[in-house]
Scaffold this motif. Sequence first.
Motif, PDB file in Angstrom:
ATOM      1  N   ARG A 176      38.842  35.003  49.263  1.00  0.00           N
ATOM      2  CA  ARG A 176      40.256  35.281  49.489  1.00  0.00           C
ATOM      3  C   ARG A 176      40.969  35.610  48.180  1.00  0.00           C
ATOM      4  O   ARG A 176      41.775  36.519  48.103  1.00  0.00           O
ATOM      5  CB  ARG A 176      40.942  34.093  50.158  1.00  0.00           C
ATOM      6  CG  ARG A 176      42.270  34.438  50.777  1.00  0.00           C
ATOM      7  CD  ARG A 176      43.184  33.238  50.904  1.00  0.00           C
ATOM      8  NE  ARG A 176      43.555  32.716  49.602  1.00  0.00           N
ATOM      9  CZ  ARG A 176      44.429  33.280  48.779  1.00  0.00           C
ATOM     10  NH1 ARG A 176      45.015  34.396  49.122  1.00  0.00           N
ATOM     11  NH2 ARG A 176      44.686  32.755  47.609  1.00  0.00           N
ATOM     12  N   ARG A 177      40.640  34.864  47.139  1.00  0.00           N
ATOM     13  CA  ARG A 177      41.307  35.067  45.856  1.00  0.00           C
ATOM     14  C   ARG A 177      40.984  36.422  45.243  1.00  0.00           C
ATOM     15  O   ARG A 177      41.753  36.969  44.466  1.00  0.00           O
ATOM     16  CB  ARG A 177      40.877  33.963  44.877  1.00  0.00           C
ATOM     17  CG  ARG A 177      41.534  32.640  45.117  1.00  0.00           C
ATOM     18  CD  ARG A 177      42.955  32.620  44.584  1.00  0.00           C
ATOM     19  NE  ARG A 177      43.001  33.002  43.184  1.00  0.00           N
ATOM     20  CZ  ARG A 177      43.988  33.671  42.611  1.00  0.00           C
ATOM     21  NH1 ARG A 177      45.026  34.026  43.306  1.00  0.00           N
ATOM     22  NH2 ARG A 177      43.938  33.996  41.339  1.00  0.00           N
TER      23      ARG A 177
ATOM     24  N   GLU B 236      35.944  26.874  35.440  1.00  0.00           N
ATOM     25  CA  GLU B 236      35.784  27.733  34.270  1.00  0.00           C
ATOM     26  C   GLU B 236      36.243  27.039  32.996  1.00  0.00           C
ATOM     27  O   GLU B 236      35.564  27.059  31.991  1.00  0.00           O
ATOM     28  CB  GLU B 236      36.594  29.026  34.456  1.00  0.00           C
ATOM     29  CG  GLU B 236      36.086  29.925  35.565  1.00  0.00           C
ATOM     30  CD  GLU B 236      34.703  30.497  35.265  1.00  0.00           C
ATOM     31  OE1 GLU B 236      34.460  30.835  34.090  1.00  0.00           O
ATOM     32  OE2 GLU B 236      33.876  30.573  36.187  1.00  0.00           O
TER      33      GLU B 236
ATOM     34  N   ALA C  49      43.541  38.545  46.577  1.00  0.00           N
ATOM     35  CA  ALA C  49      44.739  37.835  47.027  1.00  0.00           C
ATOM     36  C   ALA C  49      45.062  38.203  48.470  1.00  0.00           C
ATOM     37  O   ALA C  49      46.184  38.559  48.805  1.00  0.00           O
ATOM     38  CB  ALA C  49      45.924  38.130  46.115  1.00  0.00           C
TER      39      ALA C  49
ATOM     40  N   ASP D  63      50.151  35.675  44.278  1.00  0.00           N
ATOM     41  CA  ASP D  63      49.255  35.794  45.433  1.00  0.00           C
ATOM     42  C   ASP D  63      50.065  35.771  46.730  1.00  0.00           C
ATOM     43  O   ASP D  63      50.726  34.782  47.042  1.00  0.00           O
ATOM     44  CB  ASP D  63      48.256  34.622  45.411  1.00  0.00           C
ATOM     45  CG  ASP D  63      47.153  34.791  46.433  1.00  0.00           C
ATOM     46  OD1 ASP D  63      47.472  35.152  47.585  1.00  0.00           O
ATOM     47  OD2 ASP D  63      45.977  34.563  46.084  1.00  0.00           O
ATOM     48  N   PRO D  64      50.022  36.858  47.500  1.00  0.00           N
ATOM     49  CA  PRO D  64      50.895  36.938  48.682  1.00  0.00           C
ATOM     50  C   PRO D  64      50.619  35.877  49.741  1.00  0.00           C
ATOM     51  O   PRO D  64      51.517  35.503  50.483  1.00  0.00           O
ATOM     52  CB  PRO D  64      50.645  38.344  49.237  1.00  0.00           C
ATOM     53  CG  PRO D  64      49.408  38.827  48.578  1.00  0.00           C
ATOM     54  CD  PRO D  64      49.239  38.084  47.304  1.00  0.00           C
TER      55      PRO D  64
ATOM     56  N   GLU E  32      33.094  26.624  48.425  1.00  0.00           N
ATOM     57  CA  GLU E  32      34.110  27.323  47.640  1.00  0.00           C
ATOM     58  C   GLU E  32      34.127  28.822  47.909  1.00  0.00           C
ATOM     59  O   GLU E  32      34.985  29.546  47.408  1.00  0.00           O
ATOM     60  CB  GLU E  32      33.866  27.095  46.135  1.00  0.00           C
ATOM     61  CG  GLU E  32      33.948  25.636  45.737  1.00  0.00           C
ATOM     62  CD  GLU E  32      33.546  25.389  44.283  1.00  0.00           C
ATOM     63  OE1 GLU E  32      33.763  24.287  43.799  1.00  0.00           O
ATOM     64  OE2 GLU E  32      33.025  26.317  43.641  1.00  0.00           O
TER      65      GLU E  32
ATOM     66  N   ASP F 247      42.003  26.147  45.461  1.00  0.00           N
ATOM     67  CA  ASP F 247      41.435  27.260  44.711  1.00  0.00           C
ATOM     68  C   ASP F 247      41.506  27.014  43.204  1.00  0.00           C
ATOM     69  O   ASP F 247      40.625  27.409  42.457  1.00  0.00           O
ATOM     70  CB  ASP F 247      42.172  28.557  45.064  1.00  0.00           C
ATOM     71  CG  ASP F 247      41.902  28.959  46.511  1.00  0.00           C
ATOM     72  OD1 ASP F 247      40.950  28.417  47.095  1.00  0.00           O
ATOM     73  OD2 ASP F 247      42.643  29.791  47.053  1.00  0.00           O
TER      74      ASP F 247
ATOM     75  N   GLN G 218      30.663  34.455  38.372  1.00  0.00           N
ATOM     76  CA  GLN G 218      31.050  33.080  38.694  1.00  0.00           C
ATOM     77  C   GLN G 218      29.997  32.452  39.597  1.00  0.00           C
ATOM     78  O   GLN G 218      29.331  33.145  40.358  1.00  0.00           O
ATOM     79  CB  GLN G 218      32.437  33.012  39.335  1.00  0.00           C
ATOM     80  CG  GLN G 218      32.569  33.835  40.598  1.00  0.00           C
ATOM     81  CD  GLN G 218      33.918  33.603  41.277  1.00  0.00           C
ATOM     82  OE1 GLN G 218      34.652  32.698  40.932  1.00  0.00           O
ATOM     83  NE2 GLN G 218      34.232  34.432  42.254  1.00  0.00           N
TER      84      GLN G 218
ATOM     85  N   GLY H 198      37.334  30.441  49.753  1.00  0.00           N
ATOM     86  CA  GLY H 198      38.483  30.495  48.852  1.00  0.00           C
ATOM     87  C   GLY H 198      38.321  31.588  47.814  1.00  0.00           C
ATOM     88  O   GLY H 198      39.261  32.328  47.517  1.00  0.00           O
ATOM     89  N   ALA H 199      37.121  31.704  47.273  1.00  0.00           N
ATOM     90  CA  ALA H 199      36.879  32.712  46.231  1.00  0.00           C
ATOM     91  C   ALA H 199      36.994  34.116  46.817  1.00  0.00           C
ATOM     92  O   ALA H 199      37.546  35.018  46.180  1.00  0.00           O
ATOM     93  CB  ALA H 199      35.498  32.495  45.629  1.00  0.00           C
TER      94      ALA H 199
ATOM     95  N   TYR I  64      49.706  32.662  49.221  1.00  0.00           N
ATOM     96  CA  TYR I  64      50.402  31.430  48.837  1.00  0.00           C
ATOM     97  C   TYR I  64      51.903  31.589  49.062  1.00  0.00           C
ATOM     98  O   TYR I  64      52.590  30.661  49.489  1.00  0.00           O
ATOM     99  CB  TYR I  64      50.166  31.090  47.361  1.00  0.00           C
ATOM    100  CG  TYR I  64      48.731  30.904  46.965  1.00  0.00           C
ATOM    101  CD1 TYR I  64      47.829  30.273  47.807  1.00  0.00           C
ATOM    102  CD2 TYR I  64      48.290  31.351  45.730  1.00  0.00           C
ATOM    103  CE1 TYR I  64      46.513  30.099  47.424  1.00  0.00           C
ATOM    104  CE2 TYR I  64      46.976  31.173  45.336  1.00  0.00           C
ATOM    105  CZ  TYR I  64      46.090  30.553  46.189  1.00  0.00           C
ATOM    106  OH  TYR I  64      44.796  30.389  45.798  1.00  0.00           O
TER     107      TYR I  64
ATOM    108  N   ASP J 150      38.611  24.731  42.480  1.00  0.00           N
ATOM    109  CA  ASP J 150      37.316  25.398  42.629  1.00  0.00           C
ATOM    110  C   ASP J 150      37.098  26.466  41.574  1.00  0.00           C
ATOM    111  O   ASP J 150      36.021  26.582  41.003  1.00  0.00           O
ATOM    112  CB  ASP J 150      37.217  26.075  44.008  1.00  0.00           C
ATOM    113  CG  ASP J 150      37.025  25.061  45.122  1.00  0.00           C
ATOM    114  OD1 ASP J 150      36.812  23.879  44.798  1.00  0.00           O
ATOM    115  OD2 ASP J 150      37.077  25.460  46.285  1.00  0.00           O
ATOM    116  N   GLN J 151      38.102  27.281  41.352  1.00  0.00           N
ATOM    117  CA  GLN J 151      37.869  28.474  40.537  1.00  0.00           C
ATOM    118  C   GLN J 151      38.322  28.344  39.105  1.00  0.00           C
ATOM    119  O   GLN J 151      37.664  28.817  38.193  1.00  0.00           O
ATOM    120  CB  GLN J 151      38.567  29.670  41.174  1.00  0.00           C
ATOM    121  CG  GLN J 151      37.828  30.129  42.408  1.00  0.00           C
ATOM    122  CD  GLN J 151      38.659  31.106  43.190  1.00  0.00           C
ATOM    123  OE1 GLN J 151      39.219  32.026  42.635  1.00  0.00           O
ATOM    124  NE2 GLN J 151      38.746  30.883  44.481  1.00  0.00           N
TER     125      GLN J 151
END
Lengths: 406, 528, 278
Positions: A254-255, B423, A258, B441-442, A248, B415, A242, A251-252, B444, B418-419
């Motif tokens: 963290r994702r 895509e 999760a 997602d814990p 960004e 997110d 990516q 955030g990425a 959120y 952004d993510q």
Amino acid sequence: MKALVVSRSPARFLTARLLKDRLTDKAIESGPLSLKDVDTPKQPSNEWVRVRPLLSGICGSDIATVFFKSSRYFDPLTSLPFTPGHEIVGERVDRPGERVVVEPALTCAIRGLAPCRFCAVGETQRCESIAIGDLKEGIQLGYCASTGGGWSNEFIAHERALHLLPETMTLEDAVMIEPLACAIHISLVPNRRQGNLAIIGAGTVGLTTLAASARLGEYDSITVVAKHPLQRQLAKVLGATQVLYPDELLGAARRLHASQRVGRYLSDGFDTIIDAVGSTSTIESAVETVRPGGEVIVAGMPSRQSLDLAPLWHREVTLKGAYAYGQEQLEPATAKRIGLLDNDGRPRTFDLALHLAPELGLGRLVTHRYRLNEYVPALRKAYHGGREDAIKVVFDLTKRKSVHDA
Amino acid sequence: MPRPGFVLEVDRATPPTLFWHGESFRLERLPRGSRILYPPEPLNPINDVRAAIEKALDNPVGDAQPLSSLLNANMKLTIAFDDVSLPLPQMASPDIRSLVIEAVLERAAEAGVTDVALIAALALHRRMTEGELRHALGNRVYNALAPRGQLTQHDAEDKPNMTVVGETDRGELVELNRRAVESDLLVYVNINLVSMDGGHKSVATGLASYDSIKFHHNVDTMVHSRSFMDRHNSELHSSNWRMGHVIKEAGVKIFQIETTLNTATFPENFRFLAKREWEWNLRDRGSFIASSEALKRTPPHLARQIFQSVRSPYGVTGITAGEVEAVHEITLERVYQQQLVRVDGQSDILTLGLPFIGPYNVNSIMNPILVYCLGLGYFFNMYRNKPLVRKGGVLIMSHPNRPEFDPAFHPSYVDFFDQVLSETTDPLVIESKYEESFARDPWYIHLYRTGNAYHGVHPFYMWYWGAHALDHLGGVIILGGDPKTTRRLGFQSASTMADALEMARTIVGSDPSIMHLHSPPLVMADVY
Amino acid sequence: MIPPRTHATGTNYDTTFSRKEVVRRVRGFLLDTSIAPLTRSIAKPTIINASALETLERPIIFVANHQSHLDTPLILTVLPPKLRHHTVVGAGADFFFDRRTKGFFSSTLLGAIPIDRVRPSRASAELATQLLEEGWNLVLFPEGGRTPDGLTQELKSGAAQIAIKVGRPVVPIFIDGTYEIFGKTADRIHPGSTTVIIGEPLYARDQERVADFNGRITHALGILGREAATDFYTARKPNEALPFPAPSRSWVEEWRTNAHRHNHRDSRKWPKLFGSRG
């Protein structure tokens, strides 16, 4: 012969530094660099040969020197006046038509000394003898008054520093071999080449490191932070999972797993981050977005900066530098994967770069070429980089009369 | 007598048309021959709302007993109510919910019902703030129940307090708030602002868990909801109705109270918004110029605060109580009576002005995903029979579409933008590849349960909401939209209406028919 | 290094300085010019039977129900200046005097004195008695703390005991509405209106037991509480259940006692221009 020379002039250094953002052209014109008629340096011994550059790259560290942005730490490690340029593909003057790439490190062997303890084990980037021996001070060819450099019509190099090019290799691929060697070394610095890797920055260092990491590592994902359209496009092509904008990244990270986030604190993140920019903000964001206990490799040349290292302390992050190259340690599995069959597990980085160059095809990163007398627009282009769709800017010295004379 | 809505054909004498443009307005001259759909004027409201509520509680419709006869001292009573996403903007005090709930509580107090619980039926929306709860319920209700812990907000992730009611014949799981299901009586107090609201959707969605909601909040359902504003042709509603039957069979006793509002959306200062442009008098012109010039000079965050503090002088047009389906049919009639306008024939291009507010950015920022959802989800679906724009037509909507997000309310949106959107913008790919990981997602979930954040999966629902429109349209242009942000949504931006129409012509042909949906207030098209 | 403590906290906090003439005058000035106007603007008190206060002679024991931190400034606001400027207020030692700065401001601005509300304490009682004898009025909240849920709580007997000891009258005051403005659980102030009802002075009868006198005070406050919700005559009808103390703590009780407070104020007062009906 013509050469671009950095000369000793505090006023010119200062002008370049002050004007670099507002009046870039003016800064270059009145800066320390100028095109001069000079003699080719004397060969210290008969092991030295004269080389005519064909393509000669402009590196980030060259830009820093020209605009007087680099750390004062390097001042004693160079000898003025010098001709910059250490990413060079050229031909030997004594054997016309024989194309060579120059390994620019000025190590013990090249300075005519017995090997120091680092050179003895192949870690030439850590050589102790950067200021003594046959030559004046200089960490590399292109920072040393005794050798000349690539931004000229001629310079001298030690025979042992020359690598013969295969017939089939293009000049563009060849001029990228020196940056690729750096990238290979950077990508072999992390302790574990697995999990999730992020590379901040997509200039020459970022993109070549991406290509090398994709080939030499076994990462689950490689995230690249890139601002500009061409950089983003190339990052995709060279194997990024990516491509993100700088804001960004948090955030990425963290994702990725999760994880929890409280303010700037993240409970998890990337396993390894390679900072190919070296600015305050990139190092800070790398330290914040790597996982606790992870590694941050500083690959872009940093200078003096003030950093908030609280997250480094709290999250037990390792901050490592990566400079140039020498000899690498390669696990048999990796060596086999890249098709390097006949080796002792300790290949020279430059040989690895020569080996990988054809398949990586990094010649496509050469976006702009200029003649030597066009050095003002050339340096401006290189300074603006991605903003102006430039990745690697090179001086093209093939159109010189002297080539045909020979 | 309020005048009905109608379709105006633009001619030489037609003044420029008002477009919402986020926190400001645009005046655009539409090409001659374009049609403008004007909403009906607000219906006359009920004068004595309290008396109307009493009457509704005593005379329920369908198979239902009067409320008082359902109450006794030892019972477990739960009152659920619609959250802050309704009405838009928030209603000037007293909010209709507070009046209805006060009337219900009055009777509960008379009967001596001590075990009363009030639940905000949030579904996966954000929790309401204290101020918002006080506004919606009134201070008397809030002060009587909140300090005793009897006022709660539905928490779809609190698994011990959720219970599986059953499964529909299509295998759709019905999992609801345990307290609501285990009560002797569940009273639901709704506001039916648009025809999508209410009915079985109130309980089956409002008090459900993600595992249950995902059976109808998905791309397939939304593409087959034509439109989701038309209950009888909406797969979304069919699914909710099937769930409603499961809930009824499981013995959950629901006393549904639905209320309808007229479309008196803006207070005196913004009166010109609801008037037809050629009827503007000097004062309307003055206040239009004053407010749009002032807004141009106001920083966006300040303009947002000003608009978010608007309280609408809505009038109540009806209150019906009783059995869910019987109540909802009457409610729908009332909504249609206020909002429905007959339109003949579809158009090649539909133009819209998007306002500063949608259901999910009350007291917050309208981020690009919400802009998408408001245009392609809500406004596009304000139709019955056929969409206003033909298959393969173009939607032009006006909004600044700045890349701004509220980190407290919409953390997963950031997110998502952004993510996910970097895509792909294909709803099906988004659903299969990313939904699960966002929904589970814990972080959120933590912010949804303890802060004021929308659930992690909510931006996905926004995207699905527009799936039918994406499927139907040939192109979307955001007029005045930030180009980079608009591209990320998969759309094009244009700086002037002329440019936008020119771009649209390359898709729909050189002589397109144009329809403009005039708002405010709300209007629903009945297209033949 | 812990600095040596020159002053203790809690019930041992010495508030003598706050009753010096100069501090008393400064407090009086601040009360008249800022605290009272501010309280009036937040709480908009309607005072019922204010004339009862006119004839009172110092020292008096004022006994009130306790709904909010606003109660103290509100009582001081409704008292006529001649009483207001010579009044001290019994305040929970564990809350208002737990730190020295807090104690300083409580006693300087409001004339607070520390009262132990965890257990009956000789020190508190003696301080209160002594101040009454010196001629200071005393405000006490015998519920021993703010109501958690808006309903009244049982009265502790300390006030009755002190009144019997010094032989001064008890004036009951019922405050209605401060719970809605800033109750114990509120996160911020919601300005509103309040009613303050002043009762007639009660004197302890000869040889009257503390519990009996406390019962009479409770009854009087109960009547005032009902008057706040209804009117003078309804409140004094015999055989009606009194709200003091609340017979149950369920929401129904709160709902009934607050039937008179239909409060539909918009939580946001500004800006009024855009349709929020203040």
